[in-house]
Motif scaffolding. Sequence first.
Motif, mmCIF file in Angstrom:
data_model
loop_
_atom_site.group_PDB
_atom_site.id
_atom_site.type_symbol
_atom_site.label_atom_id
_atom_site.label_comp_id
_atom_site.label_asym_id
_atom_site.label_seq_id
_atom_site.Cartn_x
_atom_site.Cartn_y
_atom_site.Cartn_z
ATOM 1 N N ARG A 222 -57.563 -5.826 147.298
ATOM 2 C CA ARG A 222 -58.658 -4.875 147.475
ATOM 3 C C ARG A 222 -59.998 -5.573 147.688
ATOM 4 O O ARG A 222 -60.748 -5.229 148.609
ATOM 5 C CB ARG A 222 -58.719 -3.976 146.247
ATOM 6 N N THR B 42 -62.258 -6.453 137.430
ATOM 7 C CA THR B 42 -62.723 -5.063 137.435
ATOM 8 C C THR B 42 -64.052 -4.930 136.711
ATOM 9 O O THR B 42 -64.980 -4.258 137.175
ATOM 10 C CB THR B 42 -61.677 -4.155 136.773
ATOM 11 N N SER C 103 -57.997 5.974 146.517
ATOM 12 C CA SER C 103 -58.894 6.755 145.663
ATOM 13 C C SER C 103 -59.789 7.638 146.527
ATOM 14 O O SER C 103 -60.033 7.345 147.704
ATOM 15 C CB SER C 103 -59.759 5.825 144.816
ATOM 16 N N ASP D 29 -55.753 1.116 147.763
ATOM 17 C CA ASP D 29 -56.524 1.889 146.785
ATOM 18 C C ASP D 29 -56.776 3.285 147.354
ATOM 19 O O ASP D 29 -57.834 3.551 147.919
ATOM 20 C CB ASP D 29 -57.853 1.178 146.489
#
Length: 430
Positions: A291, A184, A329, A327
Amino acid sequence: MSDVDEAVTRAHQEGWARVVAALTRRFGDLDIAEESAAEAFATAVERWRADGVPPNPGAWLTTTANRKAIDRIRRENKRDDKHEEARLVHDDDPPEPPGAIDDDRLRLIFTCCHPALAPQTGVALTLRMVGGLTVPEIARAFLVAETAVGQRITRAKTKIKAARIPYRVPSAEDLPARVTGVLTVLFLVFNEGYLATGPDTDPVRHDLTAEAIRLTRLIRALLPEDGEVAGLLALMLLTEARRPARVSADGELVALHEQDRGAWDPALIAEGHRLVRERLAAAAAGVAPGRYQVLAAINAVHTSARDARDTDWSQVLALYDRLVRLDPSPIVALNRAIAVAELDGPEVALATVDRLEDDLARYHAYHATRADLLRRLGRSEQSRAAYDTAIELAGNTAETAYLTRRRDQLGWSPPGAATETRPSPPVEGR
């Protein structure tokens, strides 16, 4: 900017992480490391103007920072301990046993991303200590207030000192559990270099992208079978390959559909495609991609097209559908909407984008994407207002120039002009 200012800026971009990591290894204190490094760079501005830039700026800065750290420790301790004095001056601590990889910056990343720290706190600390980003730059990357970032960094340093978190690369059995936070961080460091948020920095910071790639290669050497490490490296390589074509000679960002694909780096593209194929083979064998692997596959589709008009948008959208499940988001949803616009038209995409306003109202790329969709629908006044908001929120100088030109050209809109968003580097627009 004077020659000395340029030299200091270049030394900061290339050497901040090395200086901080070296001081952390020696003194075991992040506050001392960061503040002494900052003092060394401030001293360089003054001394180099008087004496000239030294032949080896990095070595000069490391030596100066070490002296600053020693002076600070002496002032704080106020001890007359000759043994301690000798230890500080000569740094005769025995080296640690050699591991698979011996790199101070890699150790620093694992220290900052220790599981004892909250994930967002560790990321903010690493971007500051390793990436050399300022608190405002980190705040823009997180879309949060600067005060919140400052508090996170302070808490993280306090926690590391209180818990005596070790400065080392984890053992082989601990690595898999620790790598997610590190990836990350590396992703965000790369993303800041890919499209720098600071108005006073270069719009594309090759020092950060190169360092993120270098450290990701080290992580891959530690974990060669980890699919997400390979996926992140592929994503970075396929993005970095397009760097020579992303900013025009007059400093304006160049949209993906306008880039000179002949200027892309073929070696980086070939390496990135090879990594993506390896992960596709693993997926065919039943290993579900993560991801970063999906993001890399999206970029492989874009870099496989010899012309922007040849882009397989159906495949891009299918990959985004998979990414949304991994994900969900709002930023991923925004990127997916750009692909929807290419297949189903801007009106369908705009309906999706408008539903994201509550989450992304202070995010410049949301308004930039919305402006492009509105312009394609012929709604010029609304498009202009959206461009104005995007320009107000954007910090990158090249991006601001691009958005300003697009706003001023309202009334004409080529297909595929929508912008990509952060922090999903080079997905749809640039």
